[in-house]
Motif scaffolding. Structure first.
Motif, PDB file in Angstrom:
ATOM      1  N   LYS A  97       0.827  -1.203   0.000  1.00 13.82           N
ATOM      2  CA  LYS A  97       0.000   0.000   0.000  1.00 13.82           C
ATOM      3  C   LYS A  97       0.863   1.255   0.000  1.00 13.82           C
ATOM      4  O   LYS A  97       1.799   1.368   0.792  1.00 13.82           O
ATOM      5  CB  LYS A  97      -0.933   0.007   1.219  1.00 13.82           C
ATOM      6  N   GLN A  98       0.515   2.198  -0.854  1.00 10.73           N
ATOM      7  CA  GLN A  98       1.325   3.395  -0.993  1.00 10.73           C
ATOM      8  C   GLN A  98       1.400   4.190   0.307  1.00 10.73           C
ATOM      9  O   GLN A  98       2.439   4.752   0.643  1.00 10.73           O
ATOM     10  CB  GLN A  98       0.775   4.291  -2.107  1.00 10.73           C
ATOM     11  N   GLU A  99       0.309   4.231   1.051  1.00  9.31           N
ATOM     12  CA  GLU A  99       0.323   4.999   2.299  1.00  9.31           C
ATOM     13  C   GLU A  99       1.333   4.428   3.296  1.00  9.31           C
ATOM     14  O   GLU A  99       1.989   5.174   4.026  1.00  9.31           O
ATOM     15  CB  GLU A  99      -1.069   5.013   2.926  1.00  9.31           C
TER      16      GLU A  99
ATOM     17  N   ILE B 236       4.064   2.654   2.436  1.00 10.91           N
ATOM     18  CA  ILE B 236       5.383   2.918   1.864  1.00 10.91           C
ATOM     19  C   ILE B 236       5.808   4.353   2.147  1.00 10.91           C
ATOM     20  O   ILE B 236       6.963   4.623   2.500  1.00 10.91           O
ATOM     21  CB  ILE B 236       5.375   2.637   0.344  1.00 10.91           C
ATOM     22  N   ASP B 237       4.872   5.289   2.013  1.00  7.91           N
ATOM     23  CA  ASP B 237       5.181   6.701   2.273  1.00  7.91           C
ATOM     24  C   ASP B 237       5.611   6.923   3.715  1.00  7.91           C
ATOM     25  O   ASP B 237       6.525   7.710   3.987  1.00  7.91           O
ATOM     26  CB  ASP B 237       3.968   7.572   1.943  1.00  7.91           C
TER      27      ASP B 237
ATOM     28  N   HIS C 213       6.656  -6.857  -2.789  1.00  9.36           N
ATOM     29  CA  HIS C 213       6.292  -5.572  -2.192  1.00  9.36           C
ATOM     30  C   HIS C 213       7.380  -5.083  -1.234  1.00  9.36           C
ATOM     31  O   HIS C 213       7.757  -3.900  -1.253  1.00  9.36           O
ATOM     32  CB  HIS C 213       4.969  -5.703  -1.433  1.00  9.36           C
TER      33      HIS C 213
ATOM     34  N   GLU D  30      10.660  -4.053  -3.146  1.00 10.77           N
ATOM     35  CA  GLU D  30      10.515  -2.774  -3.840  1.00 10.77           C
ATOM     36  C   GLU D  30      10.559  -1.602  -2.864  1.00 10.77           C
ATOM     37  O   GLU D  30      11.214  -0.581  -3.118  1.00 10.77           O
ATOM     38  CB  GLU D  30       9.206  -2.751  -4.627  1.00 10.77           C
ATOM     39  N   ALA D  31       9.879  -1.726  -1.726  1.00 12.54           N
ATOM     40  CA  ALA D  31       9.882  -0.656  -0.727  1.00 12.54           C
ATOM     41  C   ALA D  31      11.283  -0.444  -0.159  1.00 12.54           C
ATOM     42  O   ALA D  31      11.737   0.702   0.018  1.00 12.54           O
ATOM     43  CB  ALA D  31       8.895  -0.982   0.394  1.00 12.54           C
TER      44      ALA D  31
ATOM     45  N   ARG E  25      13.592   1.449  -2.436  1.00  9.66           N
ATOM     46  CA  ARG E  25      13.347   2.888  -2.384  1.00  9.66           C
ATOM     47  C   ARG E  25      13.943   3.496  -1.111  1.00  9.66           C
ATOM     48  O   ARG E  25      14.482   4.606  -1.140  1.00  9.66           O
ATOM     49  CB  ARG E  25      11.847   3.160  -2.477  1.00  9.66           C
TER      50      ARG E  25
END
Length: 307
Positions: free
Chosen positions: A121-123, A125-126, A166, A169-170, A173
């Motif tokens: 979920k992008q949230e 990851i942010d 997932h 990838e996180a 980053r």
């Protein structure tokens, strides 16, 4: 316990590694007697705040100075990111003055099971990436190089391969943020809950290989991995080229070495013979309360690193 018996036992514990109880008890809080200074440990063991508070008092700087006086050459603090900037700065200055190395602190992402990277979920990851960015400034203040990351909880509705992708990838980053600053996140497999995504050394090794960055390595916590998989020395060897940091705790109980089933003397010898010169964090409690327990911790490390 009668006072005479207590003094006798405490004196025996103190004398076991060259400390006189009369000298320690004569010190006011925050004061350090140079006659108590012990030779430096041959390995970079890193205590944490609170471990020696009965001798050093509650002030974090006094505690770090006490650690240095007993021969410890490193220090770790999981909660460093939550501390005031002024205290972070003082800790960094004290470590530099005492020639001590800063060990890990935890990159904040909401807790070990929360905001799991496995969900994709992008949230989440942010939140993780924001923690990485903030950690850079904290690391500069305390001269840290290693930052603990726990990816979060296991996602039972997703295939494991999708979760792996997932997480990888996180972490890639996150590594892109940390690598330019010479920082390394160390992934810690834990035994605290079956709901955790990251639990084994081989799984962590695979992820580090996939991230393929010097900014992503293994935190090999001997206590946790003894609980989840055992075969500590064999698994250290299998994952050796991705290990950047160790943490310590005996099992059962998660107290100092010699209080449980793990043969730490053999493990420390094996790690040193392999050429490890990094930090071994003392992420455990004291088996005995008070000053007597603090002396027992120091004694245990003297005994298990004497080879």
């Amino acid at each position: 316990m009668e006072r005479r018996s207590f003094i006798k036992k405490s004196t025996m514990a103190a004398s076991a590694f060259g400390l006189g109880l009369s000298g320690i008890n004569a010190m006011p809080k925050g004061a350090f007697n140079s006659t108590l200074a012990s030779k430096k440990f041959k390995m970079h063991f890193a205590p944490h705040l609170g471990m020696f508070k009965h001798h050093a008092g509650n002030d974090p700087i006094d505690q770090i100075n006490f650690m240095a006086d007993q021969g410890f050459t490193a220090f770790e603090d999981n909660n460093m990111m939550t501390r005031d900037v002024s205290l972070q700065t003082k800790i960094g200055e004290t470590l530099a003055k005492r020639n001590m190395t800063m060990g890990v602190f935890v990159i904040q992402k909401g807790g070990n099971l929360n905001n799991t990277l496995a969900a994709g979920k992008q949230e989440y990851i942010d939140i993780f990436l924001d923690g990485c960015k903030k950690a850079v400034d904290v690391a500069k203040r305390v001269n840290a190089k290693w930052l603990t990351v726990v990816p979060g909880g296991f996602q039972r509705k997703l295939p494991i391969g999708i979760q792996d992708a997932h997480v990888i990838e996180a972490l890639r980053r996150g590594a892109n943020i940390l690598e330019p600053h010479g920082l390394t996140m160390v992934l810690e497999p834990l035994s605290d809950s079956p709901d955790l995504y990251l639990q084994r050394s081989d799984q962590t090794y695979m992820i580090c290989k996939a991230v393929n960055s010097p900014a992503c390595k293994i935190l090999f916590d001997i206590y946790h991995l003894q609980k989840t998989e055992g075969h500590i020395i064999r698994n250290i060897d299998l994952t050796w080229d991705e290990i950047a940091y160790f943490q310590i705790g005996d099992n059962p109980g998660r107290k100092e070495p010699t209080t449980g089933e793990i043969n730490y003397k053999n493990i420390f010898k094996h790690i040193q013979n392999k050429g490890f010169t990094g930090i071994l964090g003392m992420e455990h409690g004291n088996s005995v309360k008070g000053k007597e327990g603090e002396l027992a911790v120091i004694k245990a490390y003297r005994e298990t690193s004497d080879f």
